[in-house]
Design a protein around this motif. Structure first.
Motif, mmCIF file in Angstrom:
data_model
loop_
_atom_site.group_PDB
_atom_site.id
_atom_site.type_symbol
_atom_site.label_atom_id
_atom_site.label_comp_id
_atom_site.label_asym_id
_atom_site.label_seq_id
_atom_site.Cartn_x
_atom_site.Cartn_y
_atom_site.Cartn_z
ATOM 1 N N SER A 2 3.014 7.691 4.710
ATOM 2 C CA SER A 2 2.720 8.155 3.363
ATOM 3 C C SER A 2 1.420 7.545 2.858
ATOM 4 O O SER A 2 0.984 6.473 3.298
ATOM 5 C CB SER A 2 3.866 7.803 2.421
ATOM 6 N N GLU A 3 0.799 8.255 1.910
ATOM 7 C CA GLU A 3 -0.461 7.789 1.331
ATOM 8 C C GLU A 3 -0.290 6.442 0.640
ATOM 9 O O GLU A 3 -1.131 5.554 0.751
ATOM 10 C CB GLU A 3 -0.973 8.830 0.335
ATOM 11 N N VAL A 4 0.838 6.276 -0.058
ATOM 12 C CA VAL A 4 1.085 5.036 -0.785
ATOM 13 C C VAL A 4 1.245 3.851 0.172
ATOM 14 O O VAL A 4 0.710 2.765 -0.056
ATOM 15 C CB VAL A 4 2.329 5.170 -1.685
ATOM 16 N N ARG A 5 1.977 4.075 1.283
ATOM 17 C CA ARG A 5 2.170 2.996 2.264
ATOM 18 C C ARG A 5 0.842 2.623 2.926
ATOM 19 O O ARG A 5 0.565 1.439 3.177
ATOM 20 C CB ARG A 5 3.192 3.445 3.309
ATOM 21 N N LEU A 6 0.002 3.610 3.212
ATOM 22 C CA LEU A 6 -1.304 3.348 3.799
ATOM 23 C C LEU A 6 -2.163 2.502 2.866
ATOM 24 O O LEU A 6 -2.832 1.555 3.298
ATOM 25 C CB LEU A 6 -2.013 4.677 4.104
ATOM 26 N N ILE A 7 -2.120 2.826 1.584
ATOM 27 C CA ILE A 7 -2.883 2.058 0.605
ATOM 28 C C ILE A 7 -2.417 0.608 0.572
ATOM 29 O O ILE A 7 -3.224 -0.323 0.462
ATOM 30 C CB ILE A 7 -2.747 2.698 -0.786
#
Length: 334
Positions: A2-7
């Motif tokens: 997910s984008e949030v986990r990558l961030i």
């Protein structure tokens, strides 16, 4: 992913990098190794930077945890995280590589290897740092400096080339001043920039032995260099590391030190030629204390002052191997 986990992973990595730089500065400070890279007057700024880096790292860590828990801080105030592996590797690598070099390589002072690249300055009065002293002190309303025409000689350096040095001169008779008027005449200067060096010279002239203190190492040698004919035969004592070029005779080496104005990048090596019968027995980078008398000499076609040594003692490397500009040198002599 997910984008949030990558961030969150990016924030975690940034946190580690910031903590790494902050910790590295702390380690250098605790081990007294910061002096190998930064002049004392600049250390307060570097130490302050470590605190600021730590604060930023804590904020990055907070943002990493928020993103990992699925509640990112949405301030819409930063560039979107890149998904390119190559771009991220290069960007973070530019920060991680110098950090790894700092942690993995030993912390050591500059030595003869750096002198080979820069060349040893044998004329302290004409060095760039001595001239910088003039500019900075003059800005504060005082008057210290050098006048390259005072002795009519060009700057003397020991370049890494093969040229035949002139032999050391024989012992000469010292100039004697019988009154303060004669002393002032001997150390007369034609401009205000050299007045402090003149005052230093008069104080040194009255001493039985000139001890070149680290606190005013450069200022003392600059004064002697400017008025070297007045100091012929004077006893002197100084400490530094041994530097030698292949074209020097077996009885010669240079005792030198690095002068640092801001950081090790601007370090300037300079010293004094030593003449001693068993000079060859002292390897490069050996720290020695030399006692002898000041004499005229020359090297690579430049007139310099040399020390005709009478005693050389090996000494431990000092806790602070570099020397720094002193903008109030007269206070150290009074």
């Amino acid at each position: 992913m997910s984008e949030v986990r990558l961030i969150s992973y990016h924030y975690f990595f940034r946190t580690l990098i910031l903590l790494g730089f902050s910790s590295y500065i702390v380690i250098l400070t605790k081990t007294d190794a910061l002096q190998y890279y930064i002049a004392p007057r600049m250390m307060i700024y570097v130490k302050t930077a470590s605190v600021i880096l730590y604060i930023i790292a804590c904020f990055q860590g907070y943002m990493a945890l928020r993103a990992y828990w699925g509640k990112p801080v949405a301030c819409e105030c930063e560039q979107p995280v890149s998904r390119s592996t190559l771009r991220n590797t290069v960007a973070y690598g530019l920060l991680v590589l110098p950090l790894l070099i700092g942690f993995l390589l030993p912390n050591t002072a500059l030595s003869s290897a750096m002198v080979v690249a820069k060349g040893m300055n044998l004329s302290a009065a004409k060095s760039s740092i001595a001239k910088q002293n003039t500019d900075l002190i003059t800005d504060n309303g005082s008057s210290t400096g050098v006048n390259a025409s005072n002795q009519g000689t060009a700057p003397s350096t020991v370049p890494p080339v093969n040229s035949s040095p002139a032999p050391a001169s024989s012992t000469e008779t010292p100039t004697i001043a019988n009154s303060d008027a004669e002393l002032q005449k001997m150390f007369h200067v034609d401009n205000e920039w050299d007045e402090d060096f003149s005052k230093i010279g008069m104080i040194l002239y009255k001493k039985d032995t000139i001890v070149v203190k680290p606190e005013i190492y450069m200022e003392i040698l600059s004064s002697i260099d400017l008025f070297k004919n007045n100091f012929i035969g004077k006893k002197i004592e100084l400490t530094g590391f041994v530097y030698r070029e292949d074209n020097m005779s077996k009885s010669q080496f240079v005792v030198g030190r690095f002068a640092v104005s801001c950081c090790s990048a601007d370090a300037t090596p300079y010293g004094v030629m030593i003449d001693f019968p068993t000079a060859q027995s002292y390897p490069k980078d050996t720290w020695v204390k030399v006692t002898g008398t000041i004499q005229n000499g020359s090297y690579n076609g430049n007139d310099i002052f040399i020390i005709k040594a009478t005693q050389i003692e090996k000494t431990p490397t000092p806790d602070s191997p570099y020397i720094y500009p002193n903008f109030e040198p007269l206070k150290e002599l009074n």
